[in-house]
Design an enzyme around this catalytic site. Structure first.
Site, mmCIF file in Angstrom:
data_model
loop_
_atom_site.group_PDB
_atom_site.id
_atom_site.type_symbol
_atom_site.label_atom_id
_atom_site.label_comp_id
_atom_site.label_asym_id
_atom_site.label_seq_id
_atom_site.Cartn_x
_atom_site.Cartn_y
_atom_site.Cartn_z
ATOM 1 N N ARG A 91 0.856 -1.196 0.000
ATOM 2 C CA ARG A 91 0.000 0.000 0.000
ATOM 3 C C ARG A 91 0.882 1.233 0.000
ATOM 4 O O ARG A 91 1.907 1.242 -0.685
ATOM 5 C CB ARG A 91 -0.923 -0.015 1.222
ATOM 6 C CG ARG A 91 -2.069 -0.966 1.078
ATOM 7 C CD ARG A 91 -2.687 -1.285 2.385
ATOM 8 N NE ARG A 91 -1.774 -2.047 3.206
ATOM 9 C CZ ARG A 91 -2.106 -2.763 4.251
ATOM 10 N NH1 ARG A 91 -3.345 -2.778 4.641
ATOM 11 N NH2 ARG A 91 -1.214 -3.434 4.926
ATOM 12 N N SER A 129 -7.245 -4.112 7.219
ATOM 13 C CA SER A 129 -8.154 -4.804 8.139
ATOM 14 C C SER A 129 -8.312 -3.974 9.416
ATOM 15 O O SER A 129 -9.390 -3.927 10.010
ATOM 16 C CB SER A 129 -7.601 -6.186 8.486
ATOM 17 O OG SER A 129 -7.432 -6.948 7.327
#
Ligand code: ADP
Length: 159
Positions: A91, A129
């Protein structure tokens, strides 16, 4: 046949993880998705719950994807499954340092197993998450982050 191994906590699986699976499947003939069991990490979902969610979320790819739980080192598992590459997602910059360390540690453990990294679609590049769990805690809208059945399971946890 090219075999890859995608390890992760998947606590829970999100659209970001699914996007990485789709990208990896363009390169690998077979992809093992490994749900890691790490007693030092604090998980919201149990191993069984995470496995079940990953299995359901990846059902459309079941011809090429196999899901397993792992309590051993990733490279050991890769050797056992004849996987040549560990798949990970990247990311924003924050992932780099950790992935850099892990890649070099894994290479020390087995020079023959290399790591490959995929970047998600931009819209998922800030999705994690952890963020999903934070938003769920405050009853936020998770519909763009994870499949509807996962959103329900997260909500159930916080009810
Ligand atoms: P771990 O605890 O092993 O980091 P995660 O389930 O958090 O497990 O992540 C597994 C892998 O998926 C990691 O390589 C992580 O960087 C990647 N990943 C998770 N979410 C995304 C996302 N939104 N975009 C790209 N990669 C992601």
């Amino acid at each position: 046949m090219k075999t890859g191994l995608y390890p992760g906590s998947f606590d829970p699986i999100t659209y970001g993880h699914i996007d990485i699976v789709e990208r990896a499947l363009k390169l690998f003939d077979k992809l093992y998705v490994l749900v890691s069991v790490n007693p030092y990490k604090n998980m919201l979902f149990t191993k069984e719950e995470r496995l079940d969610m990953v299995k359901k979320a990846l059902e459309p790819y079941k011809d090429k994807v196999e899901i397993q739980a792992s309590e051993t080192l990733t490279v050991q598992h890769a050797r056992h499954l004849n996987a040549t590459h560990i798949v990970r997602g990247l990311r924003a910059l924050t992932d780099f340092e950790y992935e850099f360390q892990m890649t070099h540690a894994n290479r020390e453990l087995d020079e023959n197993i290399d790591s490959v990294f995929f970047m998600t679609a931009n819209k998922y590049s800030f999705l994690s998450s952890t963020a999903v769990k934070e938003i769920a805690r405050f009853n936020g809208d998770l519909s763009t982050f994870a499949p509807p059945f996962i959103v329900e399971r997260i909500k159930d946890k916080f009810r």
